[in-house]
Structures are given as C-alpha cells and as structure tokens.
Design an enzyme around this catalytic site. Structure first.
Site, PDB file in Angstrom:
ATOM      1  N   HIS A   1      -2.321  -4.283   4.791  1.00 20.58           N
ATOM      2  CA  HIS A   1      -2.241  -3.906   6.139  1.00 20.58           C
ATOM      3  C   HIS A   1      -3.375  -3.507   6.712  1.00 20.58           C
ATOM      4  CE1 HIS A   1      -2.818   0.688   5.851  1.00 20.58           C
ATOM      5  NE2 HIS A   1      -2.493   0.398   4.568  1.00 20.58           N
TER       6      HIS A   1
ATOM      7  N   ARG B 213       2.662   4.676   6.662  1.00 24.03           N
ATOM      8  CA  ARG B 213       2.937   4.195   7.635  1.00 24.03           C
ATOM      9  C   ARG B 213       3.540   2.603   7.305  1.00 24.03           C
ATOM     10  NH1 ARG B 213      -2.617   4.642  10.155  1.00 24.03           N
ATOM     11  NH2 ARG B 213      -3.078   4.075   8.174  1.00 24.03           N
TER      12      ARG B 213
ATOM     13  N   ASP C 108       0.353   3.793   1.699  1.00 24.95           N
ATOM     14  CA  ASP C 108       0.411   4.400   3.010  1.00 24.95           C
ATOM     15  C   ASP C 108       1.724   4.646   3.671  1.00 24.95           C
ATOM     16  OD1 ASP C 108      -0.003   4.374   5.967  1.00 24.95           O
ATOM     17  OD2 ASP C 108      -2.030   3.982   5.620  1.00 24.95           O
TER      18      ASP C 108
ATOM     19  N   CYS D  49      -6.170  -0.110   6.681  1.00 24.76           N
ATOM     20  CA  CYS D  49      -6.005   0.642   5.358  1.00 24.76           C
ATOM     21  C   CYS D  49      -7.043   1.397   4.989  1.00 24.76           C
ATOM     22  CB  CYS D  49      -5.961  -0.787   4.140  1.00 24.76           C
ATOM     23  SG  CYS D  49      -5.434  -0.088   2.592  1.00 24.76           S
TER      24      CYS D  49
ATOM     25  N   CYS E 181       0.914  -1.134   0.072  1.00 25.09           N
ATOM     26  CA  CYS E 181       0.159  -0.049   0.009  1.00 25.09           C
ATOM     27  C   CYS E 181       0.784   1.291  -0.015  1.00 25.09           C
ATOM     28  CB  CYS E 181      -0.863  -0.090   1.278  1.00 25.09           C
ATOM     29  SG  CYS E 181      -2.122   1.415   1.366  1.00 25.09           S
TER      30      CYS E 181
HETATM   31 CO    CO Z   1      -3.580   1.025   3.013  1.00 27.13          CO
END
Ligand code: CO
Length: 194
Positions: free
Chosen positions: A97, A45, A43, A100, A41
């Site tokens: 994750h 993080r 993302d 998400c 992803c």
């Molecule tokens: Co995500």
C-alpha cells in the site's frame, strides 16, 4: 475505546450475519475452502477482508510489516505452504500500500531498534532497483515507487519458494499477483510483473 466495545461490536456483527443466514457459522465451522491467500501489511488501514468485501471463509490471510515474504521466515513460509498444499488456494495476492510506514522507515536512517533488521529487506529492494529509484527526484513519487517495487520483489520471492515452484511446475492452478492499495481512495491497483 474500552475493551467492552469490541464485545458489543462482535455481538452485533454475529447477530446480523445469523439474521441473513442462520446456518452461516454452522457451515463455516465444518471447513474452510478459501480460493485466495492474502499477504498484506499489518497496517490498520489495510484490512484484508473489508477491502475486497469478502466474508469469513473466503480469504486466508498473512500480514506483517510491509507485506514481506522473507526466505527464512518460517511463519510466512508455513502459511504459504499450508495455503498451497492443503487449502489449495488458486491465487496468492501480495498487497502493498502507498504510504506504508515500513517502506518509509526503510528510506531513512533513523534507528527504530529490532525492527531495523526486518526493514533491512526493503533496503535490499532499494539496492536492487537503485537506478530506477535514483531517477525519481520527487520524494513522494520515489516513496510510491518503492511501495510498488517492494510488492514486485515479494511476488518474485513467492515464485522462488521451492514448493510454489513445484506446484506450478506440476500444473497446479495457482496464480501469484501483486497489488497496491491506495489508502487515499480505497482502491486496489494491479502491479504488472515482468
Ligand atoms: Co504498510
């Protein structure tokens, strides 16, 4: 944070690496031979190299919202083909994750614009696994389950790509894995695929 900060950080980082291995960048500049393709992803993080603690040169990375492999996505397909046929990676790792945002957004009916078309693919995942998802009442658990199911579906999507199928059929040492990362404790979990 100012932009200067990233240049400062970069200089310190590069100096540190050169201190422990003066020829590190010189060697790496000549070629890359990663064994892993990471599909994860976007993302912030979930940074690929940091999570699995591997230095530059060890992981080929593709990231998008909700770590999807869509059959018509030329970008993802090109990355996978290059990884399989040219770099000859041994492992393709799809990493979803928990928590998400893309998966979460697909569970509601709020409109976000263009991205709704991308999230459609996760709505399809929900449709494929409707019974399993409907059986979970707790919304948080349902959300976690969908994050896992999305990874499973993306693993299947990778396995259904023609050149991946052919590579495996021709005996290439290539394995496809599905993982889920927990942003609450920093740990990866293997997702069993039937
Ligand atoms: Co995500």
């Amino acid at each position: 944070m100012k932009l200067e900060k990233i240049f400062e950080n970069n200089k310190i980082w590069a100096d540190n690496i050169k201190q422990s291995d003066p020829s590190f960048f010189h060697k790496l500049a000549k070629q890359q031979k990663p064994e892993y393709l990471w599909i994860g992803c976007a993302d912030s993080r979930v940074p690929a190299n940091q999570i699995i603690d591997l230095p530059p040169g060890e992981v080929f990375v593709h990231r998008n919202i909700a770590n999807m492999v869509v059959h018509t996505d030329l970008n993802a397909l090109s990355v996978i083909q290059y990884a399989v046929e040219v770099l000859e990676v041994k492992h393709i790792i799809i990493t979803g994750h928990y928590g998400c945002g893309g998966v979460k957004a697909s569970m509601g009916d709020v409109e976000y614009g263009l991205i709704d078309n991308w999230l459609r693919h996760i709505k399809d995942v929900q449709r494929f696994h409707k019974d399993e998802l409907d059986a979970v009442e707790d919304e948080e658990k349902k959300f976690d389950l969908l994050c896992e199911l999305n990874v499973k579906e993306q693993v299947k999507n990778v396995l259904n790509i023609s050149f991946v199928k052919n590579a495996i059929k021709n005996g290439k040492d290539l394995n496809v894995h599905g993982l889920v990362y927990d942003i609450k404790d920093g740990l990866l979990k293997n997702i069993e695929i039937d």
